[in-house]
Design an enzyme around this catalytic site. Structure first.
Site, PDB file in Angstrom:
ATOM      1  N   CYS A 178      30.835  39.683  39.295  1.00 34.75           N
ATOM      2  CA  CYS A 178      31.451  39.587  40.691  1.00 34.75           C
ATOM      3  C   CYS A 178      32.858  40.641  40.339  1.00 34.75           C
ATOM      4  CB  CYS A 178      32.190  38.290  41.021  1.00 34.75           C
ATOM      5  SG  CYS A 178      30.886  37.702  42.400  1.00 34.75           S
ATOM      6  N   ASP A 233      35.688  38.826  39.389  1.00 34.65           N
ATOM      7  CA  ASP A 233      36.725  38.060  39.465  1.00 34.65           C
ATOM      8  C   ASP A 233      37.059  37.633  38.035  1.00 34.65           C
ATOM      9  OD1 ASP A 233      36.899  38.139  42.135  1.00 34.65           O
ATOM     10  OD2 ASP A 233      35.315  36.362  42.391  1.00 34.65           O
ATOM     11  N   CYS A 238      38.951  39.303  44.480  1.00 31.95           N
ATOM     12  CA  CYS A 238      39.143  39.359  45.761  1.00 31.95           C
ATOM     13  C   CYS A 238      40.347  38.505  46.141  1.00 31.95           C
ATOM     14  CB  CYS A 238      38.053  38.817  46.289  1.00 31.95           C
ATOM     15  SG  CYS A 238      37.571  36.895  45.902  1.00 31.95           S
ATOM     16  N   CYS A 252      35.255  30.697  43.724  1.00 33.79           N
ATOM     17  CA  CYS A 252      36.667  31.225  43.342  1.00 33.79           C
ATOM     18  C   CYS A 252      37.650  30.052  42.808  1.00 33.79           C
ATOM     19  CB  CYS A 252      37.538  31.832  44.358  1.00 33.79           C
ATOM     20  SG  CYS A 252      36.729  33.394  44.659  1.00 33.79           S
TER      21      CYS A 252
END
Length: 150
Positions: free
Chosen positions: A34, A36, A59, A103
């Protein structure tokens, strides 16, 4: 995809951003799939987290969950910080879309990774206290091995 006002606030005005050069514990977690990546820095006196900072590449939800996680543990004891769950982070943000739940898991794991590093620096095996650090799984790839959450 709708975000709560709290998520938008923590994304546009993140709290505790930065580094602590002489941190007592530093943890980094992430998912290359991703993109992240969260890095958490802790300053600890006695058994209290006196300061916490983060740097997140990811994000808006990743930034918001990092920010909220730091707010939830700052000034708390290590014992309280170890009780932080991704569910608590999501609740504090008034929820996250299902595709962004990972997240909040990353934020929980970043805190645990920093505490694990803190104990390791003290010469204490962190696993019995912090638990085993786990990779954050993604169950929402787009079928081609890519991920749309970044």
């Amino acid at each position: 995809m709708m975000y709560s006002e709290k998520v938008l606030d923590h994304f546009t005005n993140p709290r505790n951003v930065g580094e602590i050069p002489d941190a007592d514990g530093v943890g980094e977690v992430g998912n290359a799939k991703c993109g992240d990546i969260m890095k958490m820095y802790l300053k600890i006196q006695g058994d209290t987290i006196t300061d916490v900072k983060f740097k997140t590449f990811g994000c808006g939800a990743a930034i918001a969950t990092s920010s909220m996680a730091t707010e939830l543990i700052k000034g708390k004891t290590i014992e309280d910080a170890l009780k932080l769950t991704n569910k608590a982070v999501m609740e504090a943000l008034d929820g996250l879309p299902p595709v962004k739940v990972h997240c909040s898991v990353l934020a929980e794991q970043a805190v645990r990774a920093a505490l694990s590093d803190y104990y390791a620096r003290q010469g204490i095996d962190p696993e019995p206290i912090v638990g085993k650090l786990k990779d954050v799984d993604h169950d929402h790839d787009d079928g081609d091995g890519s991920c749309s959450c970044g």
